[in-house]
Design a protein around this motif. Sequence first.
Motif, PDB file in Angstrom:
ATOM      1  N   PHE A   1     -17.153 -13.486 -29.967  1.00  0.00           N
ATOM      2  CA  PHE A   1     -15.923 -13.536 -29.382  1.00  0.00           C
ATOM      3  C   PHE A   1     -15.159 -14.962 -30.058  1.00  0.00           C
ATOM      4  O   PHE A   1     -15.933 -15.900 -30.300  1.00  0.00           O
ATOM      5  N   SER A   2     -13.836 -14.888 -30.237  1.00  0.00           N
ATOM      6  CA  SER A   2     -13.119 -16.149 -30.616  1.00  0.00           C
ATOM      7  C   SER A   2     -12.143 -16.215 -29.367  1.00  0.00           C
ATOM      8  O   SER A   2     -11.461 -15.131 -29.147  1.00  0.00           O
ATOM      9  N   ALA A   3     -11.906 -17.248 -28.675  1.00  0.00           N
ATOM     10  CA  ALA A   3     -11.185 -17.594 -27.563  1.00  0.00           C
ATOM     11  C   ALA A   3     -10.672 -18.998 -27.570  1.00  0.00           C
ATOM     12  O   ALA A   3     -11.208 -19.924 -28.106  1.00  0.00           O
ATOM     13  N   TYR A   4      -9.206 -18.904 -26.926  1.00  0.00           N
ATOM     14  CA  TYR A   4      -8.713 -20.298 -26.869  1.00  0.00           C
ATOM     15  C   TYR A   4      -9.604 -21.262 -25.990  1.00  0.00           C
ATOM     16  O   TYR A   4     -10.588 -20.761 -25.284  1.00  0.00           O
ATOM     17  N   GLY A   5      -9.641 -22.484 -26.549  1.00  0.00           N
ATOM     18  CA  GLY A   5     -10.388 -23.541 -25.648  1.00  0.00           C
ATOM     19  C   GLY A   5      -9.859 -24.219 -24.526  1.00  0.00           C
ATOM     20  O   GLY A   5      -8.826 -23.659 -23.952  1.00  0.00           O
TER      21      GLY A   5
ATOM     22  N   HIS B   1     -26.854  -8.011 -32.910  1.00  0.00           N
ATOM     23  CA  HIS B   1     -26.529  -9.708 -32.847  1.00  0.00           C
ATOM     24  C   HIS B   1     -25.358  -9.780 -31.852  1.00  0.00           C
ATOM     25  O   HIS B   1     -24.229  -9.494 -32.199  1.00  0.00           O
ATOM     26  N   TYR B   2     -25.662 -10.663 -30.703  1.00  0.00           N
ATOM     27  CA  TYR B   2     -24.714 -10.928 -29.814  1.00  0.00           C
ATOM     28  C   TYR B   2     -24.510 -12.589 -30.105  1.00  0.00           C
ATOM     29  O   TYR B   2     -25.226 -13.358 -30.016  1.00  0.00           O
ATOM     30  N   GLY B   3     -23.305 -12.926 -30.330  1.00  0.00           N
ATOM     31  CA  GLY B   3     -22.783 -14.198 -30.551  1.00  0.00           C
ATOM     32  C   GLY B   3     -22.752 -15.100 -29.468  1.00  0.00           C
ATOM     33  O   GLY B   3     -22.653 -14.449 -28.380  1.00  0.00           O
ATOM     34  N   MET B   4     -22.666 -16.432 -29.373  1.00  0.00           N
ATOM     35  CA  MET B   4     -22.082 -17.068 -28.328  1.00  0.00           C
ATOM     36  C   MET B   4     -20.852 -17.545 -27.986  1.00  0.00           C
ATOM     37  O   MET B   4     -20.571 -17.979 -26.926  1.00  0.00           O
ATOM     38  N   GLY B   5     -19.953 -16.927 -28.921  1.00  0.00           N
ATOM     39  CA  GLY B   5     -18.433 -17.361 -28.718  1.00  0.00           C
ATOM     40  C   GLY B   5     -18.193 -18.596 -29.336  1.00  0.00           C
ATOM     41  O   GLY B   5     -19.148 -19.545 -29.370  1.00  0.00           O
ATOM     42  N   LEU B   6     -16.923 -18.462 -30.009  1.00  0.00           N
ATOM     43  CA  LEU B   6     -16.455 -19.802 -30.764  1.00  0.00           C
ATOM     44  C   LEU B   6     -15.145 -20.177 -30.007  1.00  0.00           C
ATOM     45  O   LEU B   6     -14.114 -19.158 -29.895  1.00  0.00           O
ATOM     46  N   HIS B   7     -14.840 -21.370 -30.156  1.00  0.00           N
ATOM     47  CA  HIS B   7     -13.541 -21.833 -30.116  1.00  0.00           C
ATOM     48  C   HIS B   7     -12.698 -21.518 -31.277  1.00  0.00           C
ATOM     49  O   HIS B   7     -13.015 -21.357 -32.484  1.00  0.00           O
ATOM     50  N   ASP B   8     -11.394 -20.804 -31.128  1.00  0.00           N
ATOM     51  CA  ASP B   8     -10.736 -20.046 -32.127  1.00  0.00           C
ATOM     52  C   ASP B   8     -10.278 -20.891 -33.172  1.00  0.00           C
ATOM     53  O   ASP B   8     -10.336 -20.467 -34.492  1.00  0.00           O
ATOM     54  N   SER B   9      -9.814 -22.336 -33.136  1.00  0.00           N
ATOM     55  CA  SER B   9      -9.509 -22.941 -34.225  1.00  0.00           C
ATOM     56  C   SER B   9     -10.592 -23.125 -35.250  1.00  0.00           C
ATOM     57  O   SER B   9     -10.729 -23.143 -36.445  1.00  0.00           O
ATOM     58  N   SER B  10     -11.870 -23.516 -34.633  1.00  0.00           N
ATOM     59  CA  SER B  10     -13.092 -23.615 -35.369  1.00  0.00           C
ATOM     60  C   SER B  10     -13.563 -22.705 -36.048  1.00  0.00           C
ATOM     61  O   SER B  10     -14.005 -22.416 -36.990  1.00  0.00           O
TER      62      SER B  10
END
Length: 425
Positions: A76-80, A213-222
Amino acid sequence: MRTPVIAVFDIGKTNKKVFLWNTAFEIVFEKQQSFAEIVDEDGFACEDLAALQQWIISTFTEICQMPEFELIGLNFSAYGASFVYVDRMGEPVAPLYNYLKPATVPFPYADFGGESEFARKTASPILGNLNSGLQVYAAQFKAFWPEVHQALHFPNYLASLFTGKFFSEITSIGCHTALWDFDLGQYHPWVSAIEDRLAPISEVAFDKIDGIHYGMGLHDSSAALVPYLRSISEEFVLLSTGTWCIAMHPFNDSPLTSDELANDVLCYLQPNGKPVKASRLFGGHFHEEQVARMEKHFGGSFKDCRFSDSVYELKPSASSVFECAFASRNFADFTDLASAYDQFMVDLVGQQIFSLNLLLKDAPVKQLLVDGGFSKNEWYMRLLARAFPGLEVYAAEVAQASALGAALMVYAGDTPKDLIQLKRY
């Protein structure tokens, strides 16, 4: 034969998207959805978390049932700047509050050296609820707090829907949250008051469950920086342009100064935990606002204007990064839309040059990579290239950079070449 794919849900404030990437990192499926906002208990607009969650789960089920694809990763990438408060079962116990909602609980900055020192140490300009850690500080005083088992940043909450595990991820912690002490490389001392409600920081990029592989999610800008770090061998600054023009310098590890902070420089954290010094300019907003004024006054469209070398003879207006430099100019000084637009772009790029120099003065690089809307603007790119003759200035193009970065984080193979298209100016 089924195509191995990585699914990424890219969750913006307005549009929610899902992409499937094959292992050559080509998009082989995409889907988009938007949802009407609901309101929180105070009547302030916020994300409809229940509707979003239902869409994500049903779309994931749909993907898993597609006979042509074999799912090997999910991220996931999502707004922070947003927290989800969950109980022990992972169920939300409060709305997903909007970071634009005015803060109502004062934070005791004086106990931590005052606003200026607090902002410097946490690399977080004083931004109210955009400093998302202070949302959690205020949540202590709300009726739902006793029910809270974990406070999860939004991308990490979305990941928990599939892993059933609660983790914090460093890119969300490091985006102007007022949580991280950049001097010490750990949580700021004030966080001890709420740290038992913050999920432990994950030390791995993904969790392998049943072969996926399940990711932890990231802040979208990073997340958007990841494809560049994986593909570019020289040291660079990435200037990501849109409503905000955010320049990110992954190779500048000098401590943030009060002067930089006063000029809208802050720090993010990369997935590897290293700081990324970044400067911000409200460039896309200034462009939209001033173009509307010019077109109303002169008629016509700025898109019909053509670049001329005579632009180089114009001088930018002196201004701070916070105020549009062109806004105080008199339209009577210009004969038509084209001449006004020339001067506006000189003024805007003048501000961008000032903003970039804040990052480059103590940490020069070889390349300046510009992506987003302004990478296609001839004035912007040529003026930047002229201002930095010692740099290789490129317009960079990468498809869906935030989602691609999230996909790369859960891929164990080699990074394919040619992820990024470059045009030199």
